[in-house]
Enzyme design. Structure first.
Site, PDB file in Angstrom:
ATOM      1  N   ASP A  17       0.834  -1.200   0.000  1.00 50.24           N
ATOM      2  CA  ASP A  17       0.000   0.000   0.000  1.00 50.24           C
ATOM      3  C   ASP A  17       0.871   1.253   0.000  1.00 50.24           C
ATOM      4  O   ASP A  17       1.984   1.239  -0.522  1.00 50.24           O
ATOM      5  CB  ASP A  17      -0.937  -0.017   1.216  1.00 50.24           C
ATOM      6  CG  ASP A  17      -2.330   0.500   0.884  1.00 50.24           C
ATOM      7  OD1 ASP A  17      -2.448   1.713   0.620  1.00 50.24           O
ATOM      8  OD2 ASP A  17      -3.281  -0.288   0.894  1.00 50.24           O
ATOM      9  N   HIS A  49      -3.842   5.999   3.067  1.00 45.45           N
ATOM     10  CA  HIS A  49      -4.594   4.809   2.645  1.00 45.45           C
ATOM     11  C   HIS A  49      -4.057   3.539   3.303  1.00 45.45           C
ATOM     12  O   HIS A  49      -4.817   2.715   3.829  1.00 45.45           O
ATOM     13  CB  HIS A  49      -4.530   4.701   1.115  1.00 45.45           C
ATOM     14  CG  HIS A  49      -5.410   3.648   0.522  1.00 45.45           C
ATOM     15  ND1 HIS A  49      -5.025   2.315   0.424  1.00 45.45           N
ATOM     16  CD2 HIS A  49      -6.648   3.713  -0.020  1.00 45.45           C
ATOM     17  CE1 HIS A  49      -5.992   1.628  -0.147  1.00 45.45           C
ATOM     18  NE2 HIS A  49      -6.996   2.448  -0.433  1.00 45.45           N
ATOM     19  N   SER A 222     -11.076  -1.336  -1.098  1.00 49.08           N
ATOM     20  CA  SER A 222      -9.828  -1.354  -0.324  1.00 49.08           C
ATOM     21  C   SER A 222     -10.101  -1.585   1.144  1.00 49.08           C
ATOM     22  O   SER A 222      -9.272  -2.157   1.860  1.00 49.08           O
ATOM     23  CB  SER A 222      -9.089  -0.017  -0.477  1.00 49.08           C
ATOM     24  OG  SER A 222      -8.522   0.121  -1.740  1.00 49.08           O
TER      25      SER A 222
END
Length: 278
Positions: A17, A49, A222
């Protein structure tokens, strides 16, 4: 021991990520961090994120008095930064991270690979090396869990590497219909039904960079993916002999049918209690 008490302790989960912020909810469980972009040594996340995904997967919720606890609050985190501060990355860096995982999987007890990132796949040839790389991880016994992507609701909108027929592809159960119907759906370019399973991913609160007790809200496949990865880590703590094929069968057998087409819901919505009871 009650299956609900498993936390993924002793199981390493690799998270590809934007990096990870050393949030209080991760304690000392960031077992490894590798930055494929700037090669910095200390954990960081210049996007947020990756930290959010890691919190859903592995946060222990201590900063929220247990309110925002992750799916595997005892597992080890192997954070691999393959995306920049804008959330962009190169196929080459992702492939390098695959090689890193294969080299260090024993050292960090990596059993699960969470890939909450993806790229649109126009044809198999364009992404062949990416799909080959992720399938090699699978063939070597790792449980690879990838997001379906947020390019839905049109058919054929699964992003790579979630479009691989071998890996476990996760869509968002609360983003399948209506105005928020962005969860990617199959079939893939090889006419494979995808996703495999769906889990909640809309307006999820989890860890974010800032300070030791910062939380924020994000939505998308996600956010659904680490719910599955974390539960798999708990299953592997409960029974370390389980193979990735066993895990797939367990997910299929425990899913709750939503009554939607296979290329929309997969096997159905993830049911953690049923999954961990198998």
């Amino acid at each position: 021991m009650d299956s609900s008490l498993y936390t993924g302790k002793g199981v390493g989960v690799a998270i590809l990520d934007t990096g990870i912020f050393p949030h209080k909810d991760f304690g000392s469980r960031i077992w490894a961090f590798y930055d494929f972009l700037s090669f910095k040594h200390l954990p960081y996340d210049d996007n947020g994120h990756g930290t959010h995904v890691a919190g859903i997967l592995a946060g222990d919720g201590r900063s929220s008095m247990g309110k925002y606890c992750g799916a595997a609050p005892g597992c080890g985190i192997i954070a691999l930064k393959v995306l920049d501060r804008f959330g962009n990355g190169s196929k080459a860096d992702v492939l390098r991270s695959f090689r890193w995982i294969r080299e260090y999987r024993q050292q960090y007890r990596i059993r699960v690979v969470n890939i909450s990132v993806g790229t649109t796949c126009r044809n198999r040839k364009e992404h062949e090396s990416l799909l080959e790389g992720v399938e090699q991880l699978w063939d070597e016994g790792l449980v690879v869990v990838a997001a379906a992507g947020n390019q839905g609701p049109r058919p054929g909108s699964i992003t790579a590497p979630g479009s691989s027929k071998k890996v476990i592809t996760v869509g968002s159960s609360d983003m399948l219909e209506g105005k928020s119907a962005v969860s990617g759906r199959g079939p893939t370019e090889d006419c494979v039904c995808k996703p495999d399973i769906v889990a909640p991913g809309n307006r999820v609160i989890s860890c974010i960079p800032g300070n030791d007790h910062s939380y924020g809200m994000k939505s998308g496949t996600s956010m659904s993916t680490p719910l599955i990865s974390g539960a798999i880590a708990c299953a592997l703590e409960k029974d370390p002999t389980l193979t990735n094929a066993d895990i797939k069968i367990m997910l299929k057998d425990s899913a709750d049918d939503l009554g939607l087409p296979r290329n929309q819901q997969g096997w159905g919505e993830f049911n953690r209690k049923k999954f961990l009871s198998l």
